[in-house]
Write a protein that holds these residues in place. Structure first.
Motif, PDB file in Angstrom:
ATOM      1  N   ARG A   7      30.131  39.773  27.546  1.00  0.00           N
ATOM      2  CA  ARG A   7      30.305  40.042  28.732  1.00  0.00           C
ATOM      3  C   ARG A   7      31.596  38.820  29.048  1.00  0.00           C
ATOM      4  O   ARG A   7      32.196  38.938  29.500  1.00  0.00           O
ATOM      5  CB  ARG A   7      29.283  39.004  29.515  1.00  0.00           C
ATOM      6  CG  ARG A   7      27.922  39.942  30.446  1.00  0.00           C
ATOM      7  CD  ARG A   7      27.113  39.042  31.094  1.00  0.00           C
ATOM      8  NE  ARG A   7      26.152  38.529  29.454  1.00  0.00           N
ATOM      9  CZ  ARG A   7      24.968  38.800  29.666  1.00  0.00           C
ATOM     10  NH1 ARG A   7      24.859  40.274  29.448  1.00  0.00           N
ATOM     11  NH2 ARG A   7      24.010  37.499  29.223  1.00  0.00           N
ATOM     12  N   PHE A  11      35.368  39.028  30.542  1.00  0.00           N
ATOM     13  CA  PHE A  11      35.876  38.026  31.292  1.00  0.00           C
ATOM     14  C   PHE A  11      36.898  38.017  30.929  1.00  0.00           C
ATOM     15  O   PHE A  11      38.393  37.865  32.144  1.00  0.00           O
ATOM     16  CB  PHE A  11      35.289  37.301  31.431  1.00  0.00           C
ATOM     17  CG  PHE A  11      35.572  35.760  32.084  1.00  0.00           C
ATOM     18  CD1 PHE A  11      35.678  36.043  33.621  1.00  0.00           C
ATOM     19  CD2 PHE A  11      36.818  34.838  31.676  1.00  0.00           C
ATOM     20  CE1 PHE A  11      36.820  35.086  34.388  1.00  0.00           C
ATOM     21  CE2 PHE A  11      37.433  34.272  32.356  1.00  0.00           C
ATOM     22  CZ  PHE A  11      37.205  34.075  33.481  1.00  0.00           C
ATOM     23  N   VAL A  14      39.738  40.600  31.592  1.00  0.00           N
ATOM     24  CA  VAL A  14      40.165  40.654  33.325  1.00  0.00           C
ATOM     25  C   VAL A  14      41.376  39.181  33.469  1.00  0.00           C
ATOM     26  O   VAL A  14      42.355  39.574  33.732  1.00  0.00           O
ATOM     27  CB  VAL A  14      38.753  40.637  34.022  1.00  0.00           C
ATOM     28  CG1 VAL A  14      39.371  39.920  35.456  1.00  0.00           C
ATOM     29  CG2 VAL A  14      38.100  41.706  34.096  1.00  0.00           C
ATOM     30  N   PHE A  15      40.716  38.236  32.142  1.00  0.00           N
ATOM     31  CA  PHE A  15      41.463  37.017  33.402  1.00  0.00           C
ATOM     32  C   PHE A  15      42.769  37.333  32.554  1.00  0.00           C
ATOM     33  O   PHE A  15      43.782  36.930  33.448  1.00  0.00           O
ATOM     34  CB  PHE A  15      40.968  35.882  32.580  1.00  0.00           C
ATOM     35  CG  PHE A  15      41.255  34.575  32.498  1.00  0.00           C
ATOM     36  CD1 PHE A  15      41.499  33.798  33.502  1.00  0.00           C
ATOM     37  CD2 PHE A  15      42.021  33.596  31.191  1.00  0.00           C
ATOM     38  CE1 PHE A  15      42.574  32.501  33.919  1.00  0.00           C
ATOM     39  CE2 PHE A  15      42.030  32.618  31.179  1.00  0.00           C
ATOM     40  CZ  PHE A  15      42.671  32.350  32.840  1.00  0.00           C
ATOM     41  N   GLN A  18      45.177  39.778  33.791  1.00  0.00           N
ATOM     42  CA  GLN A  18      45.630  39.553  35.955  1.00  0.00           C
ATOM     43  C   GLN A  18      46.962  38.117  35.669  1.00  0.00           C
ATOM     44  O   GLN A  18      47.724  38.408  36.599  1.00  0.00           O
ATOM     45  CB  GLN A  18      43.872  39.217  36.254  1.00  0.00           C
ATOM     46  CG  GLN A  18      43.489  40.318  36.664  1.00  0.00           C
ATOM     47  CD  GLN A  18      43.121  40.015  38.487  1.00  0.00           C
ATOM     48  OE1 GLN A  18      43.114  40.293  39.605  1.00  0.00           O
ATOM     49  NE2 GLN A  18      42.637  38.811  38.554  1.00  0.00           N
ATOM     50  N   SER A  48      39.688  35.153  42.470  1.00  0.00           N
ATOM     51  CA  SER A  48      39.297  37.047  41.488  1.00  0.00           C
ATOM     52  C   SER A  48      38.849  36.080  40.503  1.00  0.00           C
ATOM     53  O   SER A  48      37.377  37.317  40.050  1.00  0.00           O
ATOM     54  CB  SER A  48      40.545  37.027  41.642  1.00  0.00           C
ATOM     55  OG  SER A  48      41.218  37.133  40.920  1.00  0.00           O
ATOM     56  N   HIS A  49      38.809  35.264  40.432  1.00  0.00           N
ATOM     57  CA  HIS A  49      38.630  35.051  38.710  1.00  0.00           C
ATOM     58  C   HIS A  49      37.692  34.412  38.753  1.00  0.00           C
ATOM     59  O   HIS A  49      36.411  33.850  37.954  1.00  0.00           O
ATOM     60  CB  HIS A  49      39.846  34.296  38.054  1.00  0.00           C
ATOM     61  CG  HIS A  49      40.181  34.710  37.384  1.00  0.00           C
ATOM     62  ND1 HIS A  49      42.104  34.734  37.749  1.00  0.00           N
ATOM     63  CD2 HIS A  49      40.695  35.581  36.986  1.00  0.00           C
ATOM     64  CE1 HIS A  49      42.524  35.271  36.682  1.00  0.00           C
ATOM     65  NE2 HIS A  49      41.801  36.118  36.309  1.00  0.00           N
ATOM     66  N   LEU A  51      35.475  34.579  41.346  1.00  0.00           N
ATOM     67  CA  LEU A  51      33.834  35.509  41.487  1.00  0.00           C
ATOM     68  C   LEU A  51      33.951  37.181  40.050  1.00  0.00           C
ATOM     69  O   LEU A  51      32.743  37.153  39.613  1.00  0.00           O
ATOM     70  CB  LEU A  51      34.758  37.043  42.394  1.00  0.00           C
ATOM     71  CG  LEU A  51      34.007  38.321  42.907  1.00  0.00           C
ATOM     72  CD1 LEU A  51      32.830  37.828  43.419  1.00  0.00           C
ATOM     73  CD2 LEU A  51      34.702  39.359  43.197  1.00  0.00           C
ATOM     74  N   ALA A  52      34.949  36.884  39.450  1.00  0.00           N
ATOM     75  CA  ALA A  52      35.015  37.107  38.123  1.00  0.00           C
ATOM     76  C   ALA A  52      33.639  36.859  37.140  1.00  0.00           C
ATOM     77  O   ALA A  52      33.201  37.213  35.955  1.00  0.00           O
ATOM     78  CB  ALA A  52      36.168  37.424  36.733  1.00  0.00           C
ATOM     79  N   ARG A  54      30.989  34.110  37.624  1.00  0.00           N
ATOM     80  CA  ARG A  54      30.190  34.886  38.346  1.00  0.00           C
ATOM     81  C   ARG A  54      29.197  36.008  38.363  1.00  0.00           C
ATOM     82  O   ARG A  54      28.134  36.114  37.670  1.00  0.00           O
ATOM     83  CB  ARG A  54      29.743  34.308  39.891  1.00  0.00           C
ATOM     84  CG  ARG A  54      28.992  34.476  40.586  1.00  0.00           C
ATOM     85  CD  ARG A  54      28.729  34.039  41.983  1.00  0.00           C
ATOM     86  NE  ARG A  54      29.512  34.617  42.891  1.00  0.00           N
ATOM     87  CZ  ARG A  54      29.307  35.653  43.726  1.00  0.00           C
ATOM     88  NH1 ARG A  54      27.579  36.452  43.529  1.00  0.00           N
ATOM     89  NH2 ARG A  54      29.996  36.706  44.472  1.00  0.00           N
ATOM     90  N   LEU A  55      30.880  36.868  38.017  1.00  0.00           N
ATOM     91  CA  LEU A  55      29.637  38.617  38.290  1.00  0.00           C
ATOM     92  C   LEU A  55      29.279  38.260  37.038  1.00  0.00           C
ATOM     93  O   LEU A  55      28.609  39.400  36.442  1.00  0.00           O
ATOM     94  CB  LEU A  55      30.664  39.603  39.078  1.00  0.00           C
ATOM     95  CG  LEU A  55      30.249  39.414  40.350  1.00  0.00           C
ATOM     96  CD1 LEU A  55      31.106  40.268  41.159  1.00  0.00           C
ATOM     97  CD2 LEU A  55      28.959  39.623  41.060  1.00  0.00           C
ATOM     98  N   ILE A  56      30.299  38.784  36.122  1.00  0.00           N
ATOM     99  CA  ILE A  56      30.656  38.987  34.327  1.00  0.00           C
ATOM    100  C   ILE A  56      29.855  38.234  33.589  1.00  0.00           C
ATOM    101  O   ILE A  56      28.643  38.566  32.919  1.00  0.00           O
ATOM    102  CB  ILE A  56      32.199  39.248  34.206  1.00  0.00           C
ATOM    103  CG1 ILE A  56      32.954  40.069  34.923  1.00  0.00           C
ATOM    104  CG2 ILE A  56      32.109  39.615  32.412  1.00  0.00           C
ATOM    105  CD1 ILE A  56      33.871  40.468  34.675  1.00  0.00           C
TER     106      ILE A  56
END
Length: 273
Positions: A7, A11, A14-15, A18, A48-49, A51-52, A54-56
């Motif tokens: 996980r 993240f 993505v981080f 982006q 967006s990060h 949110l990422a 929390r979700l990831i």
């Protein structure tokens, strides 16, 4: 452990992807100076990060006390443990101007993007001229309506490490004559400065009542350290009492146990000027 490692890896992918893409876009857009479009992208990057995370990775975000930020110019002086801290601080600043090392401004596109947001450069190679130049940049940023953000220790610190507050924030307080808002946080418990693993939990930041201008500088420094360190220790203890999913090293557990007994970390052996 393996699941959290995967996980965390997702993240970070993505981080960084982006961040690179948005830095290029914002860097190019600096042709037109600071724009509403650039700030909208910065807010997208933050939210967006969050949110990422929390979700990831399972890291929730809780920021309190923004009502303590004055309407006018001020300095926001924050504890620094993690990259998460930027997500917590930027929205409250509205028009932020970070204090940052000059070397960061030399990174292609990132440097241009940072300068578009009134970033104040600190050039340590200039020796005694570094502070006057920093103050001149800070005054220009304030004239543009910015609020100054500084990490008074100059670098990320692990939770409950001995603190080391440099004198840059004192020089800003003395030279600009504006309020300083201390910020405490516990983010290093979940996103450590040298750890590739992210750990679930709630990262918290707390904006504290502003310290008014005009105090003797040593009184100001003592009040700033007392506010940030005291509230940071409380946030860390709250998270510890709620239960941490991360492994706790013997050194950190010893410091946590001492803190529960009322023995807080003290200053580092030497303080950087």
């Amino acid at each position: 452990m393996l699941g959290q490692a995967l996980r965390s890896l997702l993240f970070y992918a993505v981080f960084y992807l982006q961040t690179v893409v948005l830095a290029i876009v914002v860097g190019i857009s600096t042709i037109w100076g600071r724009t509403a479009f650039g700030w909208a992208l910065a807010l997208y990057w933050i939210h967006s990060h969050i949110l990422a995370l929390r979700l990831i990775a399972g890291i929730r975000t809780d920021v309190e006390g923004m009502e303590n930020i004055p309407d006018g110019p001020c300095i926001i002086a924050s504890k620094h443990m993690s990259d998460w801290d930027i997500f917590a601080l930027l929205p409250g600043a509205r028009r932020p101007a970070f204090i940052a090392k000059k070397e960061l401004m030399d990174i292609p596109f990132f440097g241009q993007a940072a300068m578009a947001f009134d970033t104040i450069r600190v050039d340590r190679s200039r020796g005694g001229d570094a502070i006057p130049l920093m103050l001149a940049d800070a005054r220009r940023s304030l004239a543009n309506g910015a609020r100054i953000i500084i990490f008074p220790e100059g670098t990320r610190k692990a939770p409950l490490d001995p603190y080391d507050y440099r004198y840059g924030v004192v020089r800003l307080y003395e030279g600009l004559n504006i309020p300083v808002v201390p910020v405490a946080l516990n983010s290093g418990l979940f996103w450590g400065r040298n750890s590739l693993l992210l750990w679930p939990g709630t990262a918290r930041a707390r904006f504290l009542p502003a310290i008014p201008p005009g105090l003797p500088v040593e009184e100001f420094r003592a009040r700033l350290i007392g506010a940030i360190e005291g509230e940071t220790n409380r946030l860390i203890l709250e998270a510890y009492d709620e239960g941490l999913t991360r492994p706790i090293s013997p050194e950190l557990r010893d410091r946590l146990d001492k803190l529960k007994q009322g023995i807080a970390p003290g200053p580092a052996t030497t303080t950087t000027s």
